[in-house]
Design a protein around this motif. Structure first.
Motif, PDB file in Angstrom:
ATOM      1  N   MET A 209      11.917  -8.517  10.155  1.00  0.00           N
ATOM      2  CA  MET A 209      10.952  -8.685  11.237  1.00  0.00           C
ATOM      3  C   MET A 209       9.612  -8.074  10.858  1.00  0.00           C
ATOM      4  O   MET A 209       8.551  -8.661  11.124  1.00  0.00           O
ATOM      5  N   GLN A 210       9.648  -6.915  10.210  1.00  0.00           N
ATOM      6  CA  GLN A 210       8.400  -6.267   9.779  1.00  0.00           C
ATOM      7  C   GLN A 210       7.693  -7.127   8.740  1.00  0.00           C
ATOM      8  O   GLN A 210       6.467  -7.309   8.789  1.00  0.00           O
ATOM      9  N   GLU A 211       8.449  -7.643   7.799  1.00  0.00           N
ATOM     10  CA  GLU A 211       7.866  -8.516   6.775  1.00  0.00           C
ATOM     11  C   GLU A 211       7.281  -9.777   7.410  1.00  0.00           C
ATOM     12  O   GLU A 211       6.203 -10.240   7.018  1.00  0.00           O
ATOM     13  N   GLN A 212       7.997 -10.331   8.393  1.00  0.00           N
ATOM     14  CA  GLN A 212       7.533 -11.544   9.060  1.00  0.00           C
ATOM     15  C   GLN A 212       6.249 -11.285   9.843  1.00  0.00           C
ATOM     16  O   GLN A 212       5.333 -12.119   9.848  1.00  0.00           O
ATOM     17  N   GLU A 213       6.175 -10.121  10.490  1.00  0.00           N
ATOM     18  CA  GLU A 213       4.957  -9.764  11.231  1.00  0.00           C
ATOM     19  C   GLU A 213       3.761  -9.656  10.293  1.00  0.00           C
ATOM     20  O   GLU A 213       2.653 -10.084  10.631  1.00  0.00           O
ATOM     21  N   GLU A 214       3.990  -9.075   9.105  1.00  0.00           N
ATOM     22  CA  GLU A 214       2.904  -8.973   8.126  1.00  0.00           C
ATOM     23  C   GLU A 214       2.451 -10.364   7.677  1.00  0.00           C
ATOM     24  O   GLU A 214       1.245 -10.635   7.589  1.00  0.00           O
ATOM     25  N   LEU A 215       3.413 -11.249   7.430  1.00  0.00           N
ATOM     26  CA  LEU A 215       3.064 -12.606   6.984  1.00  0.00           C
ATOM     27  C   LEU A 215       2.327 -13.371   8.066  1.00  0.00           C
ATOM     28  O   LEU A 215       1.343 -14.074   7.788  1.00  0.00           O
ATOM     29  N   GLN A 220      -3.284 -15.649   9.534  1.00  0.00           N
ATOM     30  CA  GLN A 220      -4.370 -15.924  10.469  1.00  0.00           C
ATOM     31  C   GLN A 220      -5.737 -15.519   9.904  1.00  0.00           C
ATOM     32  O   GLN A 220      -6.759 -15.718  10.564  1.00  0.00           O
ATOM     33  N   LEU A 221      -5.746 -14.940   8.710  1.00  0.00           N
ATOM     34  CA  LEU A 221      -6.991 -14.428   8.142  1.00  0.00           C
ATOM     35  C   LEU A 221      -7.573 -15.380   7.110  1.00  0.00           C
ATOM     36  O   LEU A 221      -6.861 -16.208   6.528  1.00  0.00           O
ATOM     37  N   SER A 222      -8.861 -15.210   6.874  1.00  0.00           N
ATOM     38  CA  SER A 222      -9.513 -15.952   5.792  1.00  0.00           C
ATOM     39  C   SER A 222      -9.097 -15.341   4.456  1.00  0.00           C
ATOM     40  O   SER A 222      -8.460 -14.283   4.413  1.00  0.00           O
ATOM     41  N   SER A 223      -9.466 -15.975   3.369  1.00  0.00           N
ATOM     42  CA  SER A 223      -9.070 -15.497   2.039  1.00  0.00           C
ATOM     43  C   SER A 223      -9.581 -14.083   1.785  1.00  0.00           C
ATOM     44  O   SER A 223      -8.849 -13.216   1.287  1.00  0.00           O
ATOM     45  N   ALA A 229      -6.768  -7.100   3.791  1.00  0.00           N
ATOM     46  CA  ALA A 229      -5.610  -6.660   4.575  1.00  0.00           C
ATOM     47  C   ALA A 229      -4.428  -6.327   3.670  1.00  0.00           C
ATOM     48  O   ALA A 229      -3.700  -5.352   3.912  1.00  0.00           O
ATOM     49  N   GLU A 230      -4.228  -7.125   2.621  1.00  0.00           N
ATOM     50  CA  GLU A 230      -3.130  -6.851   1.682  1.00  0.00           C
ATOM     51  C   GLU A 230      -3.336  -5.502   0.992  1.00  0.00           C
ATOM     52  O   GLU A 230      -2.374  -4.767   0.752  1.00  0.00           O
ATOM     53  N   GLN A 231      -4.606  -5.197   0.656  1.00  0.00           N
ATOM     54  CA  GLN A 231      -4.901  -3.894   0.058  1.00  0.00           C
ATOM     55  C   GLN A 231      -4.583  -2.760   1.030  1.00  0.00           C
ATOM     56  O   GLN A 231      -4.018  -1.732   0.644  1.00  0.00           O
ATOM     57  N   GLN A 232      -4.932  -2.966   2.307  1.00  0.00           N
ATOM     58  CA  GLN A 232      -4.679  -1.952   3.323  1.00  0.00           C
ATOM     59  C   GLN A 232      -3.173  -1.732   3.514  1.00  0.00           C
ATOM     60  O   GLN A 232      -2.703  -0.603   3.618  1.00  0.00           O
ATOM     61  N   ILE A 233      -2.421  -2.836   3.543  1.00  0.00           N
ATOM     62  CA  ILE A 233      -0.965  -2.736   3.713  1.00  0.00           C
ATOM     63  C   ILE A 233      -0.350  -2.008   2.526  1.00  0.00           C
ATOM     64  O   ILE A 233       0.516  -1.138   2.688  1.00  0.00           O
ATOM     65  N   ALA A 234      -0.815  -2.375   1.301  1.00  0.00           N
ATOM     66  CA  ALA A 234      -0.301  -1.706   0.104  1.00  0.00           C
ATOM     67  C   ALA A 234      -0.646  -0.220   0.115  1.00  0.00           C
ATOM     68  O   ALA A 234       0.172   0.622  -0.273  1.00  0.00           O
ATOM     69  N   ARG A 235      -1.852   0.101   0.605  1.00  0.00           N
ATOM     70  CA  ARG A 235      -2.276   1.501   0.669  1.00  0.00           C
ATOM     71  C   ARG A 235      -1.408   2.282   1.668  1.00  0.00           C
ATOM     72  O   ARG A 235      -1.012   3.418   1.400  1.00  0.00           O
ATOM     73  N   GLU A 236      -1.117   1.667   2.811  1.00  0.00           N
ATOM     74  CA  GLU A 236      -0.287   2.319   3.823  1.00  0.00           C
ATOM     75  C   GLU A 236       1.129   2.548   3.309  1.00  0.00           C
ATOM     76  O   GLU A 236       1.740   3.592   3.557  1.00  0.00           O
ATOM     77  N   LYS A 237       1.666   1.563   2.594  1.00  0.00           N
ATOM     78  CA  LYS A 237       3.011   1.716   2.035  1.00  0.00           C
ATOM     79  C   LYS A 237       3.048   2.822   0.991  1.00  0.00           C
ATOM     80  O   LYS A 237       4.003   3.604   0.931  1.00  0.00           O
TER      81      LYS A 237
END
Length: 412
Positions: A209-215, A220-223, A229-237
């Motif tokens: 569910m967490q992975e699906q929410e991230e996807l 919904q975002l532009s390139s 956002a991917e950088q932010q998610i990787a940083r948070e992880k």
């Protein structure tokens, strides 16, 4: 607090580690009081439940058993085939509830087991009579021995398959519930999990569910936004992984530091090294406090003793030392909070699922009163139903409406 004051010079400006040390000491004392309050309430509620709720449930089970017996008697009266079917379904339903409670007498369990087996269930009942019969069979002939062993093996295998079947039914029911709750398709549960372990299934479900929410969020975002956002998610992880590593290191440090503090204290106050009898008694009391604190992993008490004794030896705390202690106090505070949460969530708080309000001890007492009233209402309702079952005319009236008939089930 004596501990806080003793770590600081009267006119000295507080450093960041000292401020944090003070704050943690205050929080720990508050949490210890909160834990004691919840422990007292938990013991009180458990005692009251033993005196009030459990006996009421015992009465409820007895009334439901009487309902089953009454329905069996009414089956012998003049009823239609459709009514016979409804009676059988109700008898089977109530019998399964009672047997599942595992709180019936031996005679009642045997009665319910035989009754359910007559409805096509395959429930194994092992009692003293069965054991005696099997013992006699073993002494008869070798072939009979083999037959008994084979029967036992088949029964064991059937019990295992029955447990697996029930676990599978629970899992399927949970899947359908989650589908409705989160608007999912059954294909969503294609991840690998232990089919007999609901905890493992829930853990894997939450991860997906967490992975699906991230996807869904990224889609919904532009390139450019997606890359950011991917950088932010990787940083948070990465931050979460680093925090976990720090916590593991802090845990090791806690064990080492608590032991070091304890050994230093015992070296200062060991009663056997004291010649003066009065001081020896005082040190014996301090030693007992230190031993109890060490066994309980109570850092705050050990720090109190260390500072108190350190003053006698003209010792003070450096900021670097306080930083290390702050890590340990943070862990102790978290442990206390977890102990409180363990007590709180050992109770069912379904009415608080959609509330952000902090649960208090008073809520536990209010919840208990509600639960007690609820089981009393169940008992009163079951007694009313029993009276209706005793009158064939009223019983037939109940069966005329499928909705009313189903509403007359009393869940344990």
């Amino acid at each position: 607090m004596e501990l806080q004051k003793s770590t600081l010079e009267p006119e000295q400006k507080l450093s960041a580690p000292q401020k944090k040390f003070q704050k943690l000491c205050q929080k720990i004392e508050q949490e210890q009081l909160r834990l004691n309050e919840w422990q007292t309430a938990q013991a009180d509620i458990q005692a009251r439940a033993s005196r009030e709720i459990l006996p009421t449930y015992a009465q409820l089970r007895e009334v439901i058993f009487q309902q089953i017996q009454q329905l069996l008697q009414q089956k012998q009266q003049k009823v239609t085939a459709a009514q016979q079917t409804k009676l059988d379904q109700k008898i089977e339903q109530l019998s399964l509830q009672l047997l599942d409670s595992q709180q019936m007498s031996t005679e009642q369990v045997q009665f319910l087991t035989e009754l359910l087996n007559s409805y096509g269930h395959h429930i194994e009942l092992l009692d003293t009579d069965d054991v005696d019969l099997r013992s006699e069979a073993k002494t008869a002939t070798e072939s009979e021995d083999e037959n008994v062993e084979q029967c036992e093996q088949n029964s064991f295998e059937h019990d295992e398959s029955e447990q697996e079947r029930l676990a599978q039914l629970k899992l399927e029911s949970l899947k359908h519930f989650l589908c409705e709750e989160y608007d999912l398709d059954l294909d969503f549960f294609d991840f690998q999990h232990d089919p007999l372990d609901l905890d493992d299934f829930i853990k894997k479900f939450e991860q997906k569910m967490q992975e699906q929410e991230e996807l869904d969020f990224l889609s919904q975002l532009s390139s450019a936004q997606k890359a950011f956002a991917e950088q932010q998610i990787a940083r948070e992880k990465a931050k979460a992984a680093k925090k976990q590593q720090q916590r593991e290191e802090a845990k090791k440090l806690a064990n080492q530091s608590i032991k070091a503090i304890y050994l230093k204290i015992t070296a200062w106050i060991h009663p056997d090294r004291e010649q003066d009898e009065q001081k020896k008694q005082e040190k014996t009391v301090l030693m007992q406090q230190a031993n109890q604190a060490y066994e309980a992993n109570d850092l705050l008490t050990l720090l109190n003793l260390q500072i108190q004794l350190g003053q006698q030896h003209n010792l003070s705390f450096a900021n670097q030392q306080l930083k290390a202690y702050n890590l340990l106090l943070e862990e102790q505070l978290e442990t206390l909070q977890m102990q409180v949460d363990d007590i709180i969530y050992s109770f069912n708080w379904s009415q608080f699922l959609y509330s952000n309000r902090k649960i208090k001890v008073q809520d536990l007492y209010r919840k208990y009163e509600q639960d007690y009233r609820h089981v009393q209402q169940k008992l009163a309702r079951a007694q009313e139903i029993l009276e209706k079952y005793q009158d064939l005319k009223q019983l037939k009236q109940l069966m005329r409406s499928q909705y009313v008939w189903e509403m007359h089930a009393v869940m344990m």
